[in-house]
Design a protein around this motif. Structure first.
Motif, mmCIF file in Angstrom:
data_model
loop_
_atom_site.group_PDB
_atom_site.id
_atom_site.type_symbol
_atom_site.label_atom_id
_atom_site.label_comp_id
_atom_site.label_asym_id
_atom_site.label_seq_id
_atom_site.Cartn_x
_atom_site.Cartn_y
_atom_site.Cartn_z
ATOM 1 N N MET A 1 74.045 -19.911 -109.104
ATOM 2 C CA MET A 1 74.455 -20.542 -110.546
ATOM 3 C C MET A 1 74.166 -19.789 -111.974
ATOM 4 O O MET A 1 75.090 -19.955 -112.611
ATOM 5 C CB MET A 1 73.901 -21.998 -110.657
ATOM 6 C CG MET A 1 74.239 -22.755 -109.307
ATOM 7 S SD MET A 1 73.571 -24.345 -109.325
ATOM 8 C CE MET A 1 73.756 -25.144 -111.126
ATOM 9 N N VAL A 2 73.157 -19.259 -111.773
ATOM 10 C CA VAL A 2 72.990 -18.412 -113.323
ATOM 11 C C VAL A 2 73.778 -17.347 -113.090
ATOM 12 O O VAL A 2 74.250 -16.848 -114.264
ATOM 13 C CB VAL A 2 71.266 -17.959 -113.160
ATOM 14 C CG1 VAL A 2 71.045 -16.731 -113.921
ATOM 15 C CG2 VAL A 2 70.567 -19.121 -113.101
ATOM 16 N N ALA A 3 74.170 -16.502 -112.134
ATOM 17 C CA ALA A 3 74.925 -15.493 -112.057
ATOM 18 C C ALA A 3 76.528 -15.969 -112.572
ATOM 19 O O ALA A 3 77.159 -15.032 -113.226
ATOM 20 C CB ALA A 3 75.195 -15.023 -110.739
ATOM 21 N N GLU B 1 70.713 -22.250 -116.788
ATOM 22 C CA GLU B 1 70.087 -21.023 -117.713
ATOM 23 C C GLU B 1 69.065 -20.453 -117.107
ATOM 24 O O GLU B 1 68.229 -21.077 -115.953
ATOM 25 C CB GLU B 1 69.436 -22.102 -118.850
ATOM 26 C CG GLU B 1 70.368 -22.654 -119.747
ATOM 27 C CD GLU B 1 70.985 -21.684 -120.631
ATOM 28 O OE1 GLU B 1 70.460 -20.333 -120.933
ATOM 29 O OE2 GLU B 1 72.234 -21.905 -121.004
ATOM 30 N N PRO B 2 68.860 -19.270 -117.348
ATOM 31 C CA PRO B 2 67.794 -18.402 -116.799
ATOM 32 C C PRO B 2 66.454 -18.963 -116.989
ATOM 33 O O PRO B 2 65.432 -18.774 -116.122
ATOM 34 C CB PRO B 2 68.008 -16.914 -117.529
ATOM 35 C CG PRO B 2 69.358 -16.890 -117.787
ATOM 36 C CD PRO B 2 69.849 -18.449 -118.205
ATOM 37 N N SER B 3 66.012 -19.424 -118.091
ATOM 38 C CA SER B 3 64.776 -19.919 -118.695
ATOM 39 C C SER B 3 64.572 -21.124 -117.528
ATOM 40 O O SER B 3 63.391 -21.232 -117.296
ATOM 41 C CB SER B 3 64.723 -20.291 -119.930
ATOM 42 O OG SER B 3 66.098 -21.506 -120.154
ATOM 43 N N GLU C 1 61.590 -23.214 -112.752
ATOM 44 C CA GLU C 1 61.468 -23.636 -111.230
ATOM 45 C C GLU C 1 60.723 -22.699 -110.379
ATOM 46 O O GLU C 1 59.801 -23.040 -109.551
ATOM 47 C CB GLU C 1 62.990 -23.780 -110.696
ATOM 48 C CG GLU C 1 63.015 -24.245 -109.377
ATOM 49 C CD GLU C 1 62.487 -25.963 -109.419
ATOM 50 O OE1 GLU C 1 62.619 -26.248 -108.263
ATOM 51 O OE2 GLU C 1 62.312 -26.444 -110.259
ATOM 52 N N LEU C 2 60.834 -21.263 -110.690
ATOM 53 C CA LEU C 2 60.043 -20.465 -109.858
ATOM 54 C C LEU C 2 58.432 -20.433 -110.016
ATOM 55 O O LEU C 2 57.725 -20.494 -109.171
ATOM 56 C CB LEU C 2 60.375 -19.186 -110.165
ATOM 57 C CG LEU C 2 62.075 -18.642 -109.755
ATOM 58 C CD1 LEU C 2 62.521 -17.353 -110.102
ATOM 59 C CD2 LEU C 2 61.988 -18.743 -108.278
ATOM 60 N N ASP C 3 58.346 -20.883 -111.443
ATOM 61 C CA ASP C 3 56.910 -20.827 -111.995
ATOM 62 C C ASP C 3 56.172 -22.123 -111.433
ATOM 63 O O ASP C 3 55.117 -21.948 -110.759
ATOM 64 C CB ASP C 3 56.678 -20.845 -113.340
ATOM 65 C CG ASP C 3 56.967 -19.583 -113.957
ATOM 66 O OD1 ASP C 3 56.721 -18.555 -113.216
ATOM 67 O OD2 ASP C 3 57.226 -19.489 -115.302
ATOM 68 N N ARG C 4 57.128 -23.165 -111.107
ATOM 69 C CA ARG C 4 56.434 -24.371 -110.535
ATOM 70 C C ARG C 4 56.238 -24.372 -109.143
ATOM 71 O O ARG C 4 55.110 -24.869 -108.746
ATOM 72 C CB ARG C 4 57.539 -25.587 -110.621
ATOM 73 C CG ARG C 4 57.676 -26.216 -112.110
ATOM 74 C CD ARG C 4 58.755 -27.185 -112.015
ATOM 75 N NE ARG C 4 59.178 -27.584 -113.359
ATOM 76 C CZ ARG C 4 60.368 -27.537 -114.002
ATOM 77 N NH1 ARG C 4 61.376 -27.275 -113.168
ATOM 78 N NH2 ARG C 4 60.598 -27.695 -115.133
#
Length: 234
Positions: free
Chosen positions: A198-200, A205-207, A212-215
């Motif tokens: 979806m980001v691609a 949003e990349p942010s 989500e990755l950090d969570r």
């Protein structure tokens, strides 16, 4: 118990789900439920006139249930110290990687009307209208006028509770509740890949992907792929 707590308790007690949805919440998609929330006007006890009924219409939109773990919940923003202590208790009791379902809802209020008829007659007419339309995802809720949103919350809670066994069964059948050696549910891996796509495409949003990755504690694992997004954009 303070006065507000007592009022909320009474509103919950007086709430009735007169017509529940005929389908459970979707496991793999969004569920859109139209509701009629009927109440007697708050002034009905003060003004003894002809019977009137308040009808509030709206939609409750339930997003696809998300598989989470106590570890993930403990890293969400916006929760109080007490909530975080609760998450810590979940980790102690079930382990940091025990999968569970996280439901999110949005209420879209539509119309408010006051009808010159008693509540039971109004409900009967609404039921007839819904039957003619054949809509399995329309509900009727009887609530308290002053705290009608509490009645709506009870409806959402009961709808979630009744859908949970079916949602879990479908996820288990597909192996999506399985947790890998890193403590990540299979469904989460699929979801993260979807978010990268979806980001691609410019749809996410990349942010937000980074959050989500950090969570999940996964940014380091996906770091190269994350920064590759920006290299492609040059």
């Amino acid at each position: 118990m303070n006065i507000d707590d007592e009022r909320i308790r009474e509103a919950v007690k007086q709430t009735e789900i007169l017509r529940p949805p005929k389908r459970s919440l979707a496991t793999f998609g969004t569920t859109n439920i139209y509701y009629y929330l009927v109440t007697e006007p708050v002034y009905s006890e003060l003004i003894k006139t002809a019977a009137e009924t308040v009808i509030r219409e709206g939609r409750v939109i339930a997003e696809r249930p998300k598989i989470v773990t106590p570890f993930y919940l403990s890293r969400l923003e916006g929760f109080s110290l007490e909530a975080r202590q609760y998450f810590d208790g979940l980790i102690k009791n079930y382990g940091s990687n025990a999968p569970g379902l996280f439901y999110t809802y949005k209420n879209e209020a539509k119309e408010l009307s006051i009808v010159s008829d008693n509540l039971l007659a109004v409900v009967a007419k609404l039921n007839d209208d819904i039957d003619r339309r054949g809509d399995p995802l329309t509900s009727i809720i009887r609530g308290q006028d002053e705290l009608w949103d509490v009645s709506l919350m009870k409806f959402i809670y009961e709808m979630t509770q009744s859908s949970l066994p079916d949602n879990i069964s479908q996820l288990e059948t597909r192996g999506l509740l399985d947790v890998d050696s890193s403590g990540i549910p299979a469904d989460t891996r699929i979801r993260i890949n979807e978010l990268f796509n979806m980001v691609a495409r410019g749809e996410f949003e990349p942010s937000e992907l980074k959050k989500e990755l950090d969570r999940w504690g996964l940014f380091e694992e996906y770091e190269d792929r994350f920064f590759a997004i920006f290299k492609k954009g040059r």
